[in-house]
Design a protein around this motif. Structure first.
Motif, PDB file in Angstrom:
ATOM      1  N   LEU A 127     -53.259  52.521  -5.721  1.00  0.00           N
ATOM      2  CA  LEU A 127     -54.118  53.783  -5.768  1.00  0.00           C
ATOM      3  C   LEU A 127     -55.638  53.364  -5.404  1.00  0.00           C
ATOM      4  O   LEU A 127     -56.174  54.125  -4.435  1.00  0.00           O
ATOM      5  CB  LEU A 127     -54.252  54.424  -7.297  1.00  0.00           C
ATOM      6  CG  LEU A 127     -54.879  55.754  -7.203  1.00  0.00           C
ATOM      7  CD1 LEU A 127     -53.943  56.771  -6.569  1.00  0.00           C
ATOM      8  CD2 LEU A 127     -54.858  56.441  -8.898  1.00  0.00           C
ATOM      9  N   ALA A 128     -56.163  52.170  -5.957  1.00  0.00           N
ATOM     10  CA  ALA A 128     -57.484  51.884  -5.424  1.00  0.00           C
ATOM     11  C   ALA A 128     -57.398  51.614  -4.005  1.00  0.00           C
ATOM     12  O   ALA A 128     -58.554  52.066  -3.155  1.00  0.00           O
ATOM     13  CB  ALA A 128     -58.043  50.878  -6.237  1.00  0.00           C
ATOM     14  N   LEU A 129     -56.512  50.885  -3.353  1.00  0.00           N
ATOM     15  CA  LEU A 129     -56.420  50.264  -2.176  1.00  0.00           C
ATOM     16  C   LEU A 129     -56.204  51.677  -1.172  1.00  0.00           C
ATOM     17  O   LEU A 129     -56.904  51.628  -0.302  1.00  0.00           O
ATOM     18  CB  LEU A 129     -55.444  49.449  -1.738  1.00  0.00           C
ATOM     19  CG  LEU A 129     -55.712  48.043  -2.405  1.00  0.00           C
ATOM     20  CD1 LEU A 129     -54.519  47.099  -2.082  1.00  0.00           C
ATOM     21  CD2 LEU A 129     -56.747  47.552  -1.560  1.00  0.00           C
ATOM     22  N   LEU A 130     -55.374  52.440  -1.763  1.00  0.00           N
ATOM     23  CA  LEU A 130     -55.073  53.634  -0.785  1.00  0.00           C
ATOM     24  C   LEU A 130     -56.237  54.598  -0.734  1.00  0.00           C
ATOM     25  O   LEU A 130     -56.432  55.046   0.535  1.00  0.00           O
ATOM     26  CB  LEU A 130     -53.777  54.457  -1.229  1.00  0.00           C
ATOM     27  CG  LEU A 130     -52.618  53.754  -0.800  1.00  0.00           C
ATOM     28  CD1 LEU A 130     -51.447  54.571  -1.535  1.00  0.00           C
ATOM     29  CD2 LEU A 130     -52.334  53.327   0.434  1.00  0.00           C
ATOM     30  N   TRP A 131     -57.178  54.616  -1.769  1.00  0.00           N
ATOM     31  CA  TRP A 131     -57.957  55.682  -1.721  1.00  0.00           C
ATOM     32  C   TRP A 131     -59.314  54.815  -0.812  1.00  0.00           C
ATOM     33  O   TRP A 131     -60.300  55.537  -0.409  1.00  0.00           O
ATOM     34  CB  TRP A 131     -58.599  55.839  -3.147  1.00  0.00           C
ATOM     35  CG  TRP A 131     -58.064  57.061  -3.743  1.00  0.00           C
ATOM     36  CD1 TRP A 131     -56.947  56.921  -4.318  1.00  0.00           C
ATOM     37  CD2 TRP A 131     -58.129  58.351  -3.442  1.00  0.00           C
ATOM     38  NE1 TRP A 131     -56.435  58.168  -4.811  1.00  0.00           N
ATOM     39  CE2 TRP A 131     -57.223  59.204  -3.981  1.00  0.00           C
ATOM     40  CE3 TRP A 131     -59.207  59.152  -2.834  1.00  0.00           C
ATOM     41  CZ2 TRP A 131     -57.382  60.359  -4.273  1.00  0.00           C
ATOM     42  CZ3 TRP A 131     -59.227  60.358  -2.906  1.00  0.00           C
ATOM     43  CH2 TRP A 131     -58.454  61.140  -3.419  1.00  0.00           C
ATOM     44  N   THR A 132     -59.376  53.652  -0.575  1.00  0.00           N
ATOM     45  CA  THR A 132     -60.298  52.734   0.199  1.00  0.00           C
ATOM     46  C   THR A 132     -59.834  52.863   1.511  1.00  0.00           C
ATOM     47  O   THR A 132     -60.675  53.191   2.535  1.00  0.00           O
ATOM     48  CB  THR A 132     -60.373  51.558  -0.313  1.00  0.00           C
ATOM     49  OG1 THR A 132     -61.055  51.693  -1.861  1.00  0.00           O
ATOM     50  CG2 THR A 132     -61.551  50.738   0.268  1.00  0.00           C
ATOM     51  N   VAL A 133     -58.536  52.376   1.822  1.00  0.00           N
ATOM     52  CA  VAL A 133     -58.066  52.119   3.218  1.00  0.00           C
ATOM     53  C   VAL A 133     -57.838  53.261   3.958  1.00  0.00           C
ATOM     54  O   VAL A 133     -58.398  53.229   5.209  1.00  0.00           O
ATOM     55  CB  VAL A 133     -56.712  51.211   3.137  1.00  0.00           C
ATOM     56  CG1 VAL A 133     -56.207  50.961   4.239  1.00  0.00           C
ATOM     57  CG2 VAL A 133     -57.210  49.780   2.572  1.00  0.00           C
ATOM     58  N   VAL A 157     -49.442  48.353   2.171  1.00  0.00           N
ATOM     59  CA  VAL A 157     -50.213  48.610   0.785  1.00  0.00           C
ATOM     60  C   VAL A 157     -49.280  49.312  -0.185  1.00  0.00           C
ATOM     61  O   VAL A 157     -49.450  49.032  -1.233  1.00  0.00           O
ATOM     62  CB  VAL A 157     -51.635  49.515   1.143  1.00  0.00           C
ATOM     63  CG1 VAL A 157     -52.217  49.753  -0.332  1.00  0.00           C
ATOM     64  CG2 VAL A 157     -52.710  48.501   1.726  1.00  0.00           C
ATOM     65  N   ALA A 158     -48.657  50.503   0.258  1.00  0.00           N
ATOM     66  CA  ALA A 158     -47.722  51.065  -0.335  1.00  0.00           C
ATOM     67  C   ALA A 158     -46.684  50.384  -1.173  1.00  0.00           C
ATOM     68  O   ALA A 158     -46.188  50.636  -2.121  1.00  0.00           O
ATOM     69  CB  ALA A 158     -47.138  52.414   0.129  1.00  0.00           C
ATOM     70  N   VAL A 159     -46.183  49.415  -0.177  1.00  0.00           N
ATOM     71  CA  VAL A 159     -44.986  48.704  -0.605  1.00  0.00           C
ATOM     72  C   VAL A 159     -45.203  47.412  -1.398  1.00  0.00           C
ATOM     73  O   VAL A 159     -44.426  47.250  -2.306  1.00  0.00           O
ATOM     74  CB  VAL A 159     -44.150  48.199   0.691  1.00  0.00           C
ATOM     75  CG1 VAL A 159     -42.882  47.454   0.287  1.00  0.00           C
ATOM     76  CG2 VAL A 159     -43.591  49.510   1.415  1.00  0.00           C
ATOM     77  N   LEU A 160     -46.374  46.713  -0.849  1.00  0.00           N
ATOM     78  CA  LEU A 160     -46.829  45.521  -1.730  1.00  0.00           C
ATOM     79  C   LEU A 160     -47.465  45.554  -2.865  1.00  0.00           C
ATOM     80  O   LEU A 160     -47.727  44.695  -3.584  1.00  0.00           O
ATOM     81  CB  LEU A 160     -47.512  44.799  -0.775  1.00  0.00           C
ATOM     82  CG  LEU A 160     -46.682  44.085   0.536  1.00  0.00           C
ATOM     83  CD1 LEU A 160     -47.372  43.507   1.451  1.00  0.00           C
ATOM     84  CD2 LEU A 160     -45.195  43.429   0.270  1.00  0.00           C
TER      85      LEU A 160
END
Length: 109
Positions: free
Chosen positions: A80-86, A70-73
């Motif tokens: 930010l939204a994906l990391l705060w969810t995943v 998620v961080a690389v792609l």
């Protein structure tokens, strides 16, 4: 951020212990959940030897791979939204795996 992850992990373990106590019909599930964290057998089962099962190991490695992907792609707000969810979902999933492993170790002792 790391303190928040640790708090989420501990809170998730407590919620799982509370739900288990309620399912087992304990008259005071909150006390049972708090007492579980004080149980030396539970702490020893959770701490001893790092990964006690392949599920814990693959859960940890898989979660790390997902976070790195998620961080690389992704970039910007999407990242930010994906990391705060995943990340919270992965932390709760790992807390559940650890809770189950500690419960199995206590049942065998």
């Amino acid at each position: 951020m790391f303190l928040g992850i640790l708090v989420l992990y501990v809170f998730s373990r407590w919620v799982f212990a509370w739900q288990q106590a309620r399912r087992e019909g304990d008259p005071h599930p909150v006390r049972a959940a708090v007492a579980e964290e004080d149980d030396p057998g539970a702490v020893d089962a959770a701490v001893r030897g790092g990964f006690r099962s392949y599920r814990q190991f693959f859960g940890f490695v898989g979660g790390a791979v997902v976070v790195v992907l998620v961080a690389v792609l992704t970039d910007g707000r999407v990242r930010l939204a994906l990391l705060w969810t995943v990340v919270p979902l992965l932390v709760v999933a790992l807390a559940y795996l650890d809770f189950r492993q500690a419960r199995k170790a206590r049942a065998h002792s």
